[in-house]
Design a protein around this motif. Structure first.
Motif, mmCIF file in Angstrom:
data_model
loop_
_atom_site.group_PDB
_atom_site.id
_atom_site.type_symbol
_atom_site.label_atom_id
_atom_site.label_comp_id
_atom_site.label_asym_id
_atom_site.label_seq_id
_atom_site.Cartn_x
_atom_site.Cartn_y
_atom_site.Cartn_z
ATOM 1 N N ASP A 27 15.489 -3.473 -16.955
ATOM 2 C CA ASP A 27 14.083 -4.017 -16.140
ATOM 3 C C ASP A 27 13.134 -4.383 -17.192
ATOM 4 O O ASP A 27 12.022 -4.710 -16.959
ATOM 5 N N VAL A 28 13.439 -4.104 -18.433
ATOM 6 C CA VAL A 28 12.251 -4.443 -19.643
ATOM 7 C C VAL A 28 12.502 -5.876 -19.930
ATOM 8 O O VAL A 28 13.595 -6.492 -20.347
ATOM 9 N N PRO A 29 11.515 -6.872 -19.827
ATOM 10 C CA PRO A 29 11.472 -8.118 -20.041
ATOM 11 C C PRO A 29 11.542 -8.237 -21.587
ATOM 12 O O PRO A 29 11.417 -7.439 -22.465
ATOM 13 N N PHE A 30 11.889 -9.547 -22.023
ATOM 14 C CA PHE A 30 12.122 -9.790 -23.358
ATOM 15 C C PHE A 30 10.739 -9.827 -24.081
ATOM 16 O O PHE A 30 9.817 -10.240 -23.345
ATOM 17 N N TYR A 31 10.731 -9.242 -25.212
ATOM 18 C CA TYR A 31 9.313 -8.983 -26.020
ATOM 19 C C TYR A 31 8.652 -10.290 -26.020
ATOM 20 O O TYR A 31 9.329 -11.380 -26.395
ATOM 21 N N ASN A 32 7.282 -10.651 -25.667
ATOM 22 C CA ASN A 32 6.760 -11.671 -25.895
ATOM 23 C C ASN A 32 5.226 -11.256 -25.860
ATOM 24 O O ASN A 32 4.607 -10.638 -25.030
ATOM 25 N N GLU A 33 4.767 -11.558 -26.926
ATOM 26 C CA GLU A 33 3.100 -11.357 -27.545
ATOM 27 C C GLU A 33 2.136 -11.900 -26.474
ATOM 28 O O GLU A 33 1.351 -11.344 -26.289
ATOM 29 N N ASP A 34 2.637 -12.733 -25.679
ATOM 30 C CA ASP A 34 1.468 -13.299 -24.660
ATOM 31 C C ASP A 34 1.570 -12.390 -23.466
ATOM 32 O O ASP A 34 0.386 -12.511 -22.824
ATOM 33 N N ILE A 35 2.522 -11.450 -23.228
ATOM 34 C CA ILE A 35 2.316 -10.478 -22.154
ATOM 35 C C ILE A 35 2.216 -9.125 -22.727
ATOM 36 O O ILE A 35 1.603 -8.212 -21.790
ATOM 37 N N ASP A 36 2.271 -9.094 -23.773
ATOM 38 C CA ASP A 36 2.025 -7.512 -24.532
ATOM 39 C C ASP A 36 0.650 -7.779 -25.069
ATOM 40 O O ASP A 36 0.215 -7.797 -26.322
ATOM 41 N N VAL A 37 -0.339 -7.539 -24.222
ATOM 42 C CA VAL A 37 -1.794 -7.677 -24.494
ATOM 43 C C VAL A 37 -2.539 -6.340 -23.950
ATOM 44 O O VAL A 37 -2.161 -5.856 -23.179
ATOM 45 N N GLU A 38 -3.632 -5.977 -24.699
ATOM 46 C CA GLU A 38 -4.322 -4.844 -24.193
ATOM 47 C C GLU A 38 -4.803 -5.191 -22.613
ATOM 48 O O GLU A 38 -5.116 -6.136 -22.371
ATOM 49 N N GLY A 39 -4.391 -3.849 -22.006
ATOM 50 C CA GLY A 39 -4.840 -3.737 -20.596
ATOM 51 C C GLY A 39 -3.653 -4.301 -19.421
ATOM 52 O O GLY A 39 -3.952 -4.095 -18.352
ATOM 53 N N ALA A 40 -2.757 -4.949 -20.097
ATOM 54 C CA ALA A 40 -1.424 -5.194 -19.459
ATOM 55 C C ALA A 40 -0.739 -4.189 -18.916
ATOM 56 O O ALA A 40 -0.622 -3.231 -19.793
ATOM 57 N N SER A 41 -0.130 -4.151 -17.787
ATOM 58 C CA SER A 41 0.447 -3.184 -17.279
ATOM 59 C C SER A 41 1.828 -3.860 -16.833
ATOM 60 O O SER A 41 2.062 -4.552 -15.796
ATOM 61 N N ILE A 42 2.941 -3.645 -17.698
ATOM 62 C CA ILE A 42 4.400 -3.777 -17.255
ATOM 63 C C ILE A 42 5.089 -2.446 -16.901
ATOM 64 O O ILE A 42 5.508 -1.814 -17.849
ATOM 65 N N PRO A 43 5.420 -2.300 -15.743
ATOM 66 C CA PRO A 43 5.836 -0.910 -15.622
ATOM 67 C C PRO A 43 6.932 -0.445 -16.394
ATOM 68 O O PRO A 43 7.308 0.658 -16.969
ATOM 69 N N ALA A 44 8.086 -1.382 -16.477
ATOM 70 C CA ALA A 44 9.419 -0.886 -17.315
ATOM 71 C C ALA A 44 8.811 -0.899 -18.775
ATOM 72 O O ALA A 44 9.291 0.134 -19.158
ATOM 73 N N VAL A 45 8.030 -1.629 -19.145
ATOM 74 C CA VAL A 45 7.387 -1.536 -20.627
ATOM 75 C C VAL A 45 6.669 -0.186 -20.708
ATOM 76 O O VAL A 45 6.901 0.585 -21.820
ATOM 77 N N ASP A 46 5.983 0.055 -19.747
ATOM 78 C CA ASP A 46 5.116 1.080 -19.871
ATOM 79 C C ASP A 46 6.165 2.469 -19.729
ATOM 80 O O ASP A 46 5.663 3.291 -20.466
ATOM 81 N N ALA A 47 7.027 2.492 -19.054
ATOM 82 C CA ALA A 47 8.147 3.647 -18.766
ATOM 83 C C ALA A 47 8.700 3.678 -20.122
ATOM 84 O O ALA A 47 8.789 4.878 -20.805
ATOM 85 N N LEU A 48 9.403 2.878 -20.829
ATOM 86 C CA LEU A 48 9.851 2.656 -22.273
ATOM 87 C C LEU A 48 8.846 3.221 -23.373
ATOM 88 O O LEU A 48 9.347 4.112 -23.965
ATOM 89 N N ARG A 49 7.781 2.600 -23.358
ATOM 90 C CA ARG A 49 6.788 3.140 -24.274
ATOM 91 C C ARG A 49 6.522 4.722 -24.109
ATOM 92 O O ARG A 49 6.085 5.207 -25.053
ATOM 93 N N SER A 50 6.221 5.115 -22.884
ATOM 94 C CA SER A 50 5.849 6.438 -22.643
ATOM 95 C C SER A 50 7.120 7.348 -23.220
ATOM 96 O O SER A 50 6.679 8.398 -23.845
ATOM 97 N N ALA A 51 8.345 6.988 -22.784
ATOM 98 C CA ALA A 51 9.489 7.760 -23.178
ATOM 99 C C ALA A 51 9.618 7.853 -24.871
ATOM 100 O O ALA A 51 9.917 8.918 -25.119
ATOM 101 N N ALA A 52 9.447 6.866 -25.180
ATOM 102 C CA ALA A 52 9.292 6.725 -27.002
ATOM 103 C C ALA A 52 8.209 7.458 -27.211
ATOM 104 O O ALA A 52 8.490 8.165 -28.492
ATOM 105 N N SER A 53 7.218 7.338 -26.630
ATOM 106 C CA SER A 53 6.047 8.048 -27.592
ATOM 107 C C SER A 53 6.357 9.648 -27.342
ATOM 108 O O SER A 53 5.870 10.424 -28.180
ATOM 109 N N ASP A 54 6.859 10.053 -26.242
ATOM 110 C CA ASP A 54 7.042 11.653 -26.143
ATOM 111 C C ASP A 54 8.422 11.892 -27.137
ATOM 112 O O ASP A 54 8.506 13.266 -27.009
ATOM 113 N N ALA A 55 9.336 11.068 -27.545
ATOM 114 C CA ALA A 55 10.303 11.444 -28.349
ATOM 115 C C ALA A 55 10.060 11.890 -29.582
ATOM 116 O O ALA A 55 9.118 11.493 -30.263
#
Length: 188
Positions: A44-72
């Motif tokens: 469910d994680v979209p291809f990385y794109n700096e146009d959508i990886d901006v402050e305040g953006a919420s992409i649920p699949a990315v948020d879940a991945l980054r949260s799990a990675a931060s907790d690791a």
């Protein structure tokens, strides 16, 4: 003694893939004091794109991945080889967890790579490319614990990899070494 959390990322999305089974084997081989969790949302994680990886953006699949990675505390990357290199889904996950540049969730955390393929090559090219990508992203690759498994069809047949005593021992060693390295980096 604190719990060591290892996030497992699998480069194959196929439910019955040998690489997924190796990830399951790793989970079952977790030593006392460690928890390994396979991240289930890479499809469910979209291809990385700096146009959508901006402050305040919420992409649920990315948020879940980054949260799990931060907790690791550490990462186990399990990869097949597609056309001589790392599968796009795994490279994409590395790209997302490496951002923001210099402070991404993988930075300065222990990483181990397991690769497997039906060929005798054992997905060594994908293993090398995965190691290179995660190292550049800031991960601390545990060098002496690499594992590449070739000839998976003949080696496992209809059996799950955890039913092969030699492979189970090899995977267990990778996990143990990774957990030890993760603890050392957390306590450094």
């Amino acid at each position: 003694m604190s719990q060591t959390n290892v996030l497992v990322l699998v480069g194959s999305l196929r439910a019955g893939s040998v690489n997924r089974q190796l990830a399951e084997t790793a989970v079952s081989a977790a030593p006392e004091g460690a928890t390994l969790t396979v991240f289930e949302g890479l499809a469910d994680v979209p291809f990385y794109n700096e146009d959508i990886d901006v402050e305040g953006a919420s992409i649920p699949a990315v948020d879940a991945l980054r949260s799990a990675a931060s907790d690791a505390d550490a990462f186990l990357l399990v990869t097949p080889e597609y056309n001589g290199t790392i599968p796009a889904v795994l490279k994409n996950a590395i790209d997302w967890i490496s951002r923001p540049y210099g402070v991404g969730a993988v930075k300065d955390k222990a990483v181990a790579v397991i690769s497997a393929s039906p060929s005798g090559n054992g997905a060594k090219w994908a293993h090398e490319d995965t190691t290179k990508a995660v190292r550049i992203a800031g991960g601390k690759v545990v060098e002496d614990t690499a594992l590449s498994i070739g000839g998976t069809g003949a080696l496992f047949g209809e059996l799950h990899p955890r039913e092969n005593a030699e492979v189970l021992a090899q995977v267990s060693k990778v996990v143990s070494d990774l957990v030890d390295a993760g603890k050392q980096l957390v306590n450094a």
